[in-house]
Scaffold this motif. Sequence first.
Motif, PDB file in Angstrom:
ATOM      1  N   PHE B  48     -12.755  -3.824  46.310  1.00 48.70           N
ATOM      2  CA  PHE B  48     -12.867  -5.026  45.468  1.00 48.70           C
ATOM      3  C   PHE B  48     -11.767  -6.031  45.798  1.00 48.70           C
ATOM      4  N   MET B  49     -10.509  -5.595  45.648  1.00 52.66           N
ATOM      5  CA  MET B  49      -9.411  -6.536  45.897  1.00 52.66           C
ATOM      6  C   MET B  49      -9.279  -6.847  47.391  1.00 52.66           C
ATOM      7  N   ILE B  52     -11.564  -9.669  48.144  1.00 49.58           N
ATOM      8  CA  ILE B  52     -11.070 -10.915  47.545  1.00 49.58           C
ATOM      9  C   ILE B  52      -9.870 -11.448  48.321  1.00 49.58           C
ATOM     10  N   ARG B  53      -8.978 -10.537  48.732  1.00 48.65           N
ATOM     11  CA  ARG B  53      -7.805 -11.007  49.498  1.00 48.65           C
ATOM     12  C   ARG B  53      -8.217 -11.598  50.843  1.00 48.65           C
ATOM     13  N   TYR B  55     -10.894 -13.245  51.350  1.00 46.34           N
ATOM     14  CA  TYR B  55     -11.725 -14.439  51.115  1.00 46.34           C
ATOM     15  C   TYR B  55     -10.819 -15.668  51.138  1.00 46.34           C
ATOM     16  N   GLN B  56     -11.059 -16.578  52.057  1.00 47.73           N
ATOM     17  CA  GLN B  56     -10.125 -17.692  52.241  1.00 47.73           C
ATOM     18  C   GLN B  56     -10.813 -19.052  52.276  1.00 47.73           C
ATOM     19  N   LYS B  58     -11.389 -23.012  51.357  1.00 43.46           N
ATOM     20  CA  LYS B  58     -10.479 -24.099  50.978  1.00 43.46           C
ATOM     21  C   LYS B  58     -10.747 -24.541  49.542  1.00 43.46           C
ATOM     22  N   ILE B  60     -12.643 -23.289  45.913  1.00 43.39           N
ATOM     23  CA  ILE B  60     -13.326 -22.244  45.137  1.00 43.39           C
ATOM     24  C   ILE B  60     -14.511 -22.928  44.463  1.00 43.39           C
ATOM     25  N   ALA B 242     -13.991  -7.560  35.954  1.00 40.72           N
ATOM     26  CA  ALA B 242     -14.623  -8.425  36.965  1.00 40.72           C
ATOM     27  C   ALA B 242     -15.751  -9.256  36.364  1.00 40.72           C
ATOM     28  N   THR B 270     -17.285 -16.941  41.458  1.00 47.55           N
ATOM     29  CA  THR B 270     -17.492 -16.766  42.897  1.00 47.55           C
ATOM     30  C   THR B 270     -16.664 -15.607  43.438  1.00 47.55           C
ATOM     31  N   ILE B 271     -15.384 -15.580  43.077  1.00 46.74           N
ATOM     32  CA  ILE B 271     -14.475 -14.551  43.605  1.00 46.74           C
ATOM     33  C   ILE B 271     -14.878 -13.154  43.148  1.00 46.74           C
ATOM     34  N   ASP B 272     -15.200 -13.026  41.878  1.00 50.06           N
ATOM     35  CA  ASP B 272     -15.618 -11.714  41.388  1.00 50.06           C
ATOM     36  C   ASP B 272     -16.902 -11.249  42.072  1.00 50.06           C
TER      37      ASP B 272
END
Lengths: 399, 399
Positions: B48-49, B52-53, B55-56, B58, B60, B242, B270-272
């Motif tokens: 999970f993390m 997310i880490r 995911y980059q 510009k 969100i 989440a 989006t991130i979750d």
Amino acid sequence: MELSKRVQKMQFSPIRKFNPIAIAAQEAGKKVYHLNIGQPDIETPAAFMDAIRAYQPKVIAYGESGGLPELQDAIIKYFGKIGAELERKDIIVTTGGSEALLLAFLNMLNDGDQVMMAEPFYTNYNTFALEAGGSVAPITTSAEDGYEYAKRELLEKSLTPNTKAIACITPGNPTGNVLTLEDMKVICEFAKDHDLWVLADEVYREFVYDGRKLASFLQLPEYADRVIVVDSVSKRFSACGARIGCIVSKNEEFMSGIMKMAQGRLCSSTIDQVGAAALYTVDDSYYKAVNEEYCSRRDTIHEALMKIPGVVCKKPGGAFYMTVKLPVEDAEDFLMFLLTEFDDNGETVMFAPASGFYATPNIGKDEIRIAYILKKEDLKRAAELIGLGLEAYKAKKAK
Amino acid sequence: MELSKRVQKMQFSPIRKFNPIAIAAQEAGKKVYHLNIGQPDIETPAAFMDAIRAYQPKVIAYGESGGLPELQDAIIKYFGKIGAELERKDIIVTTGGSEALLLAFLNMLNDGDQVMMAEPFYTNYNTFALEAGGSVAPITTSAEDGYEYAKRELLEKSLTPNTKAIACITPGNPTGNVLTLEDMKVICEFAKDHDLWVLADEVYREFVYDGRKLASFLQLPEYADRVIVVDSVSKRFSACGARIGCIVSKNEEFMSGIMKMAQGRLCSSTIDQVGAAALYTVDDSYYKAVNEEYCSRRDTIHEALMKIPGVVCKKPGGAFYMTVKLPVEDAEDFLMFLLTEFDDNGETVMFAPASGFYATPNIGKDEIRIAYILKKEDLKRAAELIGLGLEAYKAKKAK
């Protein structure tokens, strides 16, 4: 088995409904300039992902239903800077401004109740009101007047027997209209006289131009008992996908109703709240730079649009939208033409037809909403394409 | 200005309402064993993390209203493994199972409509039903019967004229009761005969013990047109914070109603969603290890509870809850005693009194819900504290 009456009354998003046609145009090789959606291209401050990357819990656990205390405190500090004194109990963190609006309507409306709102209005208000069994009672405004509505006479005329609240988005979506603190007083005084809630959606708060002063309904403590403010990090920090907003009110009874529903859905995203708290640490130069960027974009597209014969648009004072009256009968038909029949050097343009932003039938059909969320050179070109498209459309109609 | 009728009918969460008293006990130096909330202590898979880490973006940005395609595809693959063939249009990603339930009720209920549901039931169902103008029509079960409810006669007896749906949580919260595929057929056949929706909340799907087979309403294609499944990553992957769930249905009309409301609130985080898609890549050993851990916890606390005189609890087959009948008149009063008057070596225990899980007045007052989300040694001690507490409580009452 039938769907509920409320859902049967709903429409699909008028902002999103032309997407499949735009996608088809793109797949056919056309370049489409998108002025149709309020998704900024400004970079999200790095603080958001930095805080999330640094967050290393073993378990991604539920947070408090009212929001992570660190985020509530960041919001308190933020509002303190504009002169509003808040405590944690005055703030419930929500999943975007969207959830804040839905919960607010569920909290104040019974079946058949209405929310007054200037039209054209952000169309999802109607969806949220319908979800709560209510509907929008429109205050009709006009392009020629710059969509002004903070006039006592106009408000009185638009009041219905079932009106329970007046909702304002300021700076406004879809018109860019901005309320001054004096306007807010007019609205609050009207609300007081008719015992209405005031729902103030201020998610574009910083985006005011031409020397206008940032204003908030929270700066009017004399009306604090009826004022419900909806806020969000989406537009302020270009973090729409984070889905972090909040409801702010000094009315304890109102907040206890919201809290019951907030407990029902447990909490908003823990990780996004961690990121959102960090967003509030950006310094003032961030707000200034973003404001200047949007302001110069507004000037760019407004100037370019004014060169097109027959276009009506009083330069709006805030947000990143403008509603524009075009010399066409039906902006939906014109948009279909742009997407399916027109191009200039393989390029065309897309906007949101404004009729879906009206509750009154058959008005606003010649209006469109533009979101100026592109770079200036793209905005110039997009306006040019609208002009060229209008010529081609007229020529086609004349045949 | 009044709050809406729906909110006036709501209660604060009975799971959370004793929290301030527990906090006071802790601040006074007591150690409190928390059996009151369904927040697992199992670690969230690193996937999970990690995702997310990595995911980059510009910006969100907003995602699709129905969910990120990569997450929809991960869900399709997951359900494929249990024999359910789905397409993207059958899945709308939601902000937790909570939003899925709220949208489902808003989609199917009119004012005054009811949802049948075995009681004791997960109390937030009542909140969601009230938000949609409806209420829960209880199917009353009993501790002695292990809270079974998939019996045609019992269902017929509980049907009301306004019932529009039957809702099942399986494996169950708060009882741990598990429906077999045969039970599901009984429920679907009943629903078919009375033209009801079947709302199946299967967020604990993997947590079935003692050789029980994983079962899903989605494995019954003959009833697909009326079945609405609610799912979530919260419990499966110990990722409650989440807030990613989904609604799954083959009924296109139903899904188009949900989509209208989903577009209204734009999208889930989006991130979750990026993290949640990665969770579905864990291999089968993860599910097996978690299942074994919960199963042995269930055995541990059940065995310890059975040693306490007067306690009734048929060993439940799934989830990580059990509802337990205690030899007291009022479990809320007993809990207050445990938190404010009792300790054993500075330690006490907390659970959720079950009366808030009943719609029928004045039943379940001698029952409690336990979530076995602690390590085995802590569960043993927690059960011991309930036993010691009961003795001390009886001694006090006898005075």
